[in-house]
Design a protein around this motif. Structure first.
Motif, short mmCIF file in Angstrom:
data_model
loop_
_atom_site.label_atom_id
_atom_site.label_comp_id
_atom_site.label_asym_id
_atom_site.label_seq_id
_atom_site.Cartn_x
_atom_site.Cartn_y
_atom_site.Cartn_z
N ALA A 149 0.83 -1.25 0.00
CA ALA A 149 0.08 0.09 0.06
C ALA A 149 0.77 1.40 -0.06
O ALA A 149 0.27 2.11 -0.57
CB ALA A 149 -1.08 -0.08 1.10
N ARG A 173 1.15 -5.86 -8.57
CA ARG A 173 0.65 -4.57 -9.08
C ARG A 173 1.59 -4.16 -10.47
O ARG A 173 2.63 -3.60 -10.16
CB ARG A 173 0.71 -3.45 -8.19
N ASP A 207 -3.97 -7.31 -10.78
CA ASP A 207 -3.33 -6.13 -10.13
C ASP A 207 -4.26 -5.89 -8.72
O ASP A 207 -5.16 -5.66 -8.48
CB ASP A 207 -3.74 -4.85 -11.07
N GLY A 208 -3.31 -5.42 -7.89
CA GLY A 208 -3.74 -5.16 -6.28
C GLY A 208 -4.11 -6.52 -5.61
O GLY A 208 -4.14 -6.33 -4.41
N ASP A 222 -7.93 -9.64 -1.76
CA ASP A 222 -7.75 -8.42 -2.22
C ASP A 222 -6.93 -7.38 -1.49
O ASP A 222 -6.23 -7.64 -0.24
CB ASP A 222 -9.12 -7.65 -2.48
N HIS A 223 -6.68 -6.21 -1.87
CA HIS A 223 -5.60 -5.16 -1.13
C HIS A 223 -5.89 -4.96 0.31
O HIS A 223 -5.19 -4.76 1.23
CB HIS A 223 -5.44 -4.07 -1.95
#
Ligand code: AGP
Length: 606
Positions: A149, A173, A207-208, A222-223
């Motif tokens: 993050a 990412r 991505d993420g 997920d993120h």
């Protein structure tokens, strides 16, 4: 560019990591390393140079069944053992490997040094190891999520921790990351070939997303740390396709695969009776537009240039090929009525991806023309057209280039048909011509020995010119690029008519000049250019569909005969002898043909 592999399972990890890293060598690298948990201890092996050399230094008796491995293509700091991945935190308990670039690593590094962390390398990656250390309060997954993050840039990473000995955490990412599950364990890798034959099912991390790998399988998050249920898919790569199969190099194997790869690329898109092009992958994609850009890099850009020449014969809107890294910088006219075709073998080239994003921001329709399935460029585009060349391991693009040319020829005809710009007889004639290509290429490949003799004669040249006009001009560029890439001979491609405006100054009795001539394209004018070269004692190597023309036989030092073909087929046909010429010259010079110096197969930095 860099390669990633991770494994946790029931088998000794080191041989698997090395085998996987060798399969990733084609991506290009300058140093390599692995980290394993040996009897619970974080154990690191790294060195500059080849994976094989590193493997030779690692004790045979390692018993660890969990580890991560990496091939590095230097970006931050030179290729040294210290800069090779994996990188460790201060305590030497957390190991990180990483592809891509951490754009804010200097800020992170400063902050971490101020907080007491000790850095040992010049890499951006090491900042991640220390940041994970900083954030790790016992939950490695949460620490990696919090680190990701804070990191800016495009990357894929894998993390192993001594305090968490049964799992590997990965995150992506931008840069690709694939998870795999097989009978003997769980894998992560940057590129599918690394685990083909070992994993039966795979999942392309989006991505993420982050994932946790254990001996039993993987879980995707997920993120924010919420677990996501995502289906896996069969691997879809035949392990045989990643072997050389009796050829000295992958590049030669891939050159010889072209009758099949072109055949596959065409067959999928032309209906049985051959007068209808079927591209179901473009269903629902806007097909009315007032201009077309083809964005791409390197060899793929040359495909775009060929399309520019071929499409302007049949489309009334302006068509322009643009180098992807320039596309973003320029004030190109992009509107919702613009069609952008992103051409890329890997589908991961960052310059091309950025051009796609720029086009999308401006509301353009984007079609990806890609060879690798499930790539970032495909995902971010509105539709996709596939080249069915199969996996290409040689760093120099060969079969994927000619498949791009075939797919683009069809896509142009498809767009012309949709816009009522081509009548049925002409369409049928062009499709019939394309259908002849596999046989014509096989015929060219049968003349390889002639090219070997040319290569033997010219392999000591220090410079070489490639001249052509019209749709063969991009092939002159591609011939020069191939020669540069794998033989390291300085080579330039020029429109033949442009030679007198400068490059003619280079010509002397030592200079081989490869001229691509066709009866379709300004034959007499190119003959005049040949005269100009000859008048300055240059050495003419003519590739031509009029090999018996007495005017030419009186001038050229060497003539290689091409079939008398339709105009739409010329770029593909003239490419084949140039690929063979570059290949055999490189072999005579003893260069590393499949992994030329400084080059990477997939270029994921800008
Ligand atoms: C081709 O021989 C090169 N290795 C290189 O120019 C390549 O075509 C370029 O980097 C684009 O790659 P892509 O097709 O994967 O986007």
């Amino acid at each position: 560019m860099c390669g990633i592999i991770g494994y946790v399972g029931t088998e000794p990890v080191a041989p698997l990591l090395f085998a996987g890293l060798k399969r990733l060598e084609y991506r290009g690298y300058d140093s390599a390393g692995i980290a394993v948990l040996e009897e619970g201890w974080m154990t690191l092996f790294r060195r500059k140079g080849k994976v094989e050399e590193l493997e030779g230094e690692v004790p045979q008796q390692l018993t660890s069944r969990i580890g991560i491995g990496h091939t590095r293509w230097a970006t931050h700091g030179p290729p040294t053992e210290n800069n090779a991945h994996p990188h460790l935190d201060c305590q030497g308990k957390i190991a990180v490997i990483h592809n891509g670039i951490i754009e804010n690593f200097l800020d992170l590094k400063e902050r971490l040094i101020a907080a007491g962390h000790r850095f040992r390398s010049q890499t951006d990656t090491e900042a991640l190891a220390h940041l994970i250390e900083e954030k790790n309060d016992g939950d490695l997954l949460a620490a990696v999520a919090a680190t990701v993050a804070e990191a800016k840039g495009a990357f894929a990473l894998a993390v192993l921790s001594e305090d968490d000995p049964g799992r590997i955490i990965v995150a992506r990412r931008g840069s690709p990351l694939v998870l795999g599950k097989g009978a003997h364990g769980t894998f992560a890798c940057s590129d599918l070939p690394a685990i083909a034959g070992w994993a039966s099912h795979v999942l392309f991390l989006a991505d993420g997303e982050l994932a946790e790998l254990t001996e039993q399988g993987f879980r995707v998050f997920d993120h924010a740390g919420n677990e996501i249920d995502r289906p896996t898919q069969p691997v879809g790569i035949d392990p045989v396709s990643i072997q050389r199969g009796g050829y000295k190099h992958f590049m030669l194997k891939e050159i010889h695969e072209q009758p099949r790869s072109i055949g596959e690329t065409l067959r999928e898109k032309i209906e049985a009776e051959r007068s209808v092009i079927d591209l179901p992958s473009l269903e629902g994609v806007e097909q009315s537009f007032d201009r077309v850009y083809l964005v791409a890099c390197g060899t793929a850009y040359h495909s775009g240039l060929v399309a520019e020449y071929l499409w302007e014969r049949i489309l009334s809107v302006p068509v322009q090929a643009v180098i992807a890294s320039e596309f973003r910088l320029r004030e190109m006219r992009i509107t919702p009525r613009t069609l952008v075709i992103a051409v890329s073998q890997s589908g991961e080239t960052l310059d091309t991806l950025m051009a796609v994003r720029r086009a999308k921001e401006k509301g353009a329709t984007v079609i990806a023309l890609v060879n690798s399935l499930n790539s970032a460029i495909e995902r971010e585009s509105d539709g996709a057209v596939y080249t069915r060349a199969g996996i290409e391991i040689g760093v120099a693009a060969t079969k994927t280039f000619t498949s791009q040319l075939a797919a683009l020829a069809l896509l142009g005809l498809f767009l012309a048909e949709k816009g009522d710009e081509i009548d049925a007889p002409r369409l049928a004639e062009e499709l019939d011509a394309l259908a002849l290509l596999p046989g014509q290429i096989a015929q060219l490949l049968a003349s390889e020995e002639e090219i070997v003799l040319l290569a033997e004669r010219f392999h000591n040249a220090s410079d070489c010119l490639f001249l052509a006009r019209g749709s063969l001009y991009p092939i002159a560029l591609e011939g020069a690029l191939k020669l540069k890439e794998i033989s390291y001979i300085h080579a330039e491609g020029y429109p033949a008519g442009e030679m007198k405006h400068g490059p003619i100054a280079l010509i002397d009795a030592q200079m081989p000049v490869v001229v691509l001539l066709s009866h379709h394209i300004a034959y007499d004018k190119v003959m005049a250019n040949i005269q100009e070269v000859k008048a300055r004692n240059g050495i003419i190597i003519a590739l031509t569909d009029r090999p018996d023309d007495p005017a030419l036989t009186g001038l050229a030092d060497h003539i290689f005969a091409l079939p008398f073909a339709h105009q739409i087929s010329l770029p593909i046909l003239y490419t084949v002898p140039l690929q063979l010429l570059a290949y055999h010259i490189a072999v005579f010079r003893g260069t590393d043909v499949d992994q030329p110096r400084n080059l990477a197969k997939t270029v994921t930095v800008e």
